[in-house]
Design a protein around this motif. Structure first.
Motif, PDB file in Angstrom:
ATOM      1  N   GLU A  39       0.834  -1.200   0.000  1.00 20.90           N
ATOM      2  CA  GLU A  39       0.000   0.000   0.000  1.00 20.90           C
ATOM      3  C   GLU A  39       0.869   1.251   0.000  1.00 20.90           C
ATOM      4  O   GLU A  39       0.598   2.206  -0.730  1.00 20.90           O
ATOM      5  CB  GLU A  39      -0.936   0.003   1.213  1.00 20.90           C
ATOM      6  CG  GLU A  39      -2.029  -1.024   1.130  1.00 20.90           C
ATOM      7  CD  GLU A  39      -2.778  -1.215   2.435  1.00 20.90           C
ATOM      8  OE1 GLU A  39      -2.329  -0.694   3.486  1.00 20.90           O
ATOM      9  OE2 GLU A  39      -3.807  -1.910   2.411  1.00 20.90           O
ATOM     10  N   ASP A  49     -12.451  -1.381  -1.781  1.00 20.94           N
ATOM     11  CA  ASP A  49     -12.003  -2.271  -0.707  1.00 20.94           C
ATOM     12  C   ASP A  49     -12.563  -1.828   0.654  1.00 20.94           C
ATOM     13  O   ASP A  49     -12.970  -2.665   1.452  1.00 20.94           O
ATOM     14  CB  ASP A  49     -10.475  -2.313  -0.646  1.00 20.94           C
ATOM     15  CG  ASP A  49      -9.991  -3.268   0.422  1.00 20.94           C
ATOM     16  OD1 ASP A  49     -10.163  -4.484   0.249  1.00 20.94           O
ATOM     17  OD2 ASP A  49      -9.452  -2.793   1.451  1.00 20.94           O
ATOM     18  N   LEU A  50     -12.578  -0.540   0.885  1.00 20.77           N
ATOM     19  CA  LEU A  50     -13.083  -0.028   2.168  1.00 20.77           C
ATOM     20  C   LEU A  50     -14.575  -0.320   2.352  1.00 20.77           C
ATOM     21  O   LEU A  50     -15.047  -0.451   3.477  1.00 20.77           O
ATOM     22  CB  LEU A  50     -12.828   1.473   2.281  1.00 20.77           C
ATOM     23  CG  LEU A  50     -11.365   1.869   2.461  1.00 20.77           C
ATOM     24  CD1 LEU A  50     -11.183   3.356   2.183  1.00 20.77           C
ATOM     25  CD2 LEU A  50     -10.873   1.507   3.854  1.00 20.77           C
ATOM     26  N   ASP A  64     -15.999  -7.393   4.775  1.00 20.49           N
ATOM     27  CA  ASP A  64     -14.921  -8.104   5.468  1.00 20.49           C
ATOM     28  C   ASP A  64     -13.682  -7.233   5.701  1.00 20.49           C
ATOM     29  O   ASP A  64     -12.689  -7.701   6.250  1.00 20.49           O
ATOM     30  CB  ASP A  64     -14.547  -9.403   4.748  1.00 20.49           C
ATOM     31  CG  ASP A  64     -14.014  -9.186   3.350  1.00 20.49           C
ATOM     32  OD1 ASP A  64     -14.187  -8.086   2.799  1.00 20.49           O
ATOM     33  OD2 ASP A  64     -13.413 -10.133   2.807  1.00 20.49           O
ATOM     34  N   ASN A  65     -13.746  -5.956   5.323  1.00 28.29           N
ATOM     35  CA  ASN A  65     -12.649  -5.037   5.646  1.00 28.29           C
ATOM     36  C   ASN A  65     -12.688  -4.790   7.147  1.00 28.29           C
ATOM     37  O   ASN A  65     -13.709  -4.378   7.693  1.00 28.29           O
ATOM     38  CB  ASN A  65     -12.805  -3.725   4.880  1.00 28.29           C
ATOM     39  CG  ASN A  65     -11.647  -2.784   5.096  1.00 28.29           C
ATOM     40  OD1 ASN A  65     -11.360  -2.413   6.224  1.00 28.29           O
ATOM     41  ND2 ASN A  65     -10.990  -2.403   4.024  1.00 28.29           N
ATOM     42  N   GLN A  66     -11.574  -5.043   7.822  1.00 29.61           N
ATOM     43  CA  GLN A  66     -11.575  -5.043   9.275  1.00 29.61           C
ATOM     44  C   GLN A  66     -11.188  -3.711   9.923  1.00 29.61           C
ATOM     45  O   GLN A  66     -11.037  -3.642  11.144  1.00 29.61           O
ATOM     46  CB  GLN A  66     -10.659  -6.154   9.781  1.00 29.61           C
ATOM     47  CG  GLN A  66     -11.173  -7.518   9.396  1.00 29.61           C
ATOM     48  CD  GLN A  66     -10.283  -8.641   9.874  1.00 29.61           C
ATOM     49  OE1 GLN A  66      -9.281  -8.418  10.537  1.00 29.61           O
ATOM     50  NE2 GLN A  66     -10.654  -9.859   9.535  1.00 29.61           N
ATOM     51  N   LYS A  76     -12.860   3.798   8.196  1.00 29.53           N
ATOM     52  CA  LYS A  76     -13.273   3.506   6.818  1.00 29.53           C
ATOM     53  C   LYS A  76     -14.063   4.680   6.230  1.00 29.53           C
ATOM     54  O   LYS A  76     -13.808   5.093   5.104  1.00 29.53           O
ATOM     55  CB  LYS A  76     -14.121   2.230   6.763  1.00 29.53           C
ATOM     56  CG  LYS A  76     -13.328   0.980   6.961  1.00 29.53           C
ATOM     57  CD  LYS A  76     -14.081  -0.271   6.560  1.00 29.53           C
ATOM     58  CE  LYS A  76     -15.180  -0.608   7.503  1.00 29.53           C
ATOM     59  NZ  LYS A  76     -15.779  -1.933   7.217  1.00 29.53           N
TER      60      LYS A  76
END
Length: 115
Positions: A21, A62-63, A67-69, A75
């Protein structure tokens, strides 16, 4: 032979992901700085805007995944920042702005916050 624990493997995966990233965000900043120097009409500007847009669309997607933790408030903040970046990219493309520096500065702050 050394056996890795699951926790060690998962920690390495997270560290590797964060490093990737950072590299992606580094490239965006580098391209934006070159575009700022060369100007809005340059090939560098086209490349920087295209790359930055792709990165932030992917990050926002993705955010939004369930399932993004990351914590919900983080977020939401990152999505808001991403939307602002996408709007600034569009403003530059439409010749309403030359705010390469502002976008690069925000991305640098986010990149520096990755742990």
């Amino acid at each position: 032979m050394y056996q890795f624990s699951y926790a060690e493997i998962m920690a390495d995966d997270v560290a590797d992901s964060r490093e990737r990233e950072k590299q992606v965000l580094d490239r965006a900043v580098s391209l934006l700085r070159a575009a700022e120097y060369k100007g809005r009409e340059s090939r560098e500007a086209v490349e920087a805007l295209y790359y930055t847009r792709r990165v932030w669309v992917a990050l926002i997607d993705d955010l939004r995944l369930t399932d993004n933790q990351l914590p919900a408030n983080l977020k939401a903040d990152l999505i808001s920042i991403g939307i602002w970046i996408l709007k600034e990219v569009d403003r530059i493309r439409m010749r309403q702005s030359v705010n390469f520096k502002g976008i690069a500065d925000i991305i640098t702050i986010i990149r520096d916050g990755l742990k």
